[in-house]
Write a protein that holds these residues in place. Structure first.
Motif, PDB file in Angstrom:
ATOM      1  N   HIS A  59      -4.188 -40.318  16.629  1.00 17.05           N
ATOM      2  CA  HIS A  59      -4.303 -41.718  16.215  1.00 17.05           C
ATOM      3  C   HIS A  59      -5.347 -42.453  17.050  1.00 17.05           C
ATOM      4  O   HIS A  59      -6.122 -43.241  16.517  1.00 17.05           O
ATOM      5  N   GLU A  62      -8.805 -41.465  15.910  1.00 20.47           N
ATOM      6  CA  GLU A  62      -9.139 -42.032  14.606  1.00 20.47           C
ATOM      7  C   GLU A  62      -9.446 -43.525  14.704  1.00 20.47           C
ATOM      8  O   GLU A  62     -10.319 -44.031  14.022  1.00 20.47           O
ATOM      9  N   ASN A  63      -8.714 -44.234  15.567  1.00 19.79           N
ATOM     10  CA  ASN A  63      -8.903 -45.673  15.701  1.00 19.79           C
ATOM     11  C   ASN A  63     -10.033 -46.046  16.650  1.00 19.79           C
ATOM     12  O   ASN A  63     -10.491 -47.182  16.637  1.00 19.79           O
TER      13      ASN A  63
END
Length: 70
Positions: A59, A62-63
């Motif tokens: 995560h 991805e962010n």
């Protein structure tokens, strides 16, 4: 009798180095370093499981994309 033990040491040292190198290369040691940091910063909270850590890491990547060549 000392000769066999003298020969075993270089092999043991080499085996430790190969193990370290492979763990660094595959990212296996990243989780260990993360757990150590987590224990220092949050001594009363249990560290996340390996699976939870991988999800958090995915995560985060991805962010927070970084420049990539491909």
């Amino acid at each position: 009798m000392n000769a066999p033990s003298m020969n075993a040491r270089p092999w043991a040292r080499t085996a430790r180095w190969v193990r370290w190198y492979l763990r660094e290369l595959t990212g296996e040691s990243e989780y260990d370093r993360y757990c150590e940091r987590h224990r220092r910063r949050h001594p009363h909270a249990p560290p996340p499981s390996r699976r939870e850590y991988e999800v958090l890491r995915t995560h985060h990547r991805e962010n927070h994309p970084q420049s990539r060549c491909c």
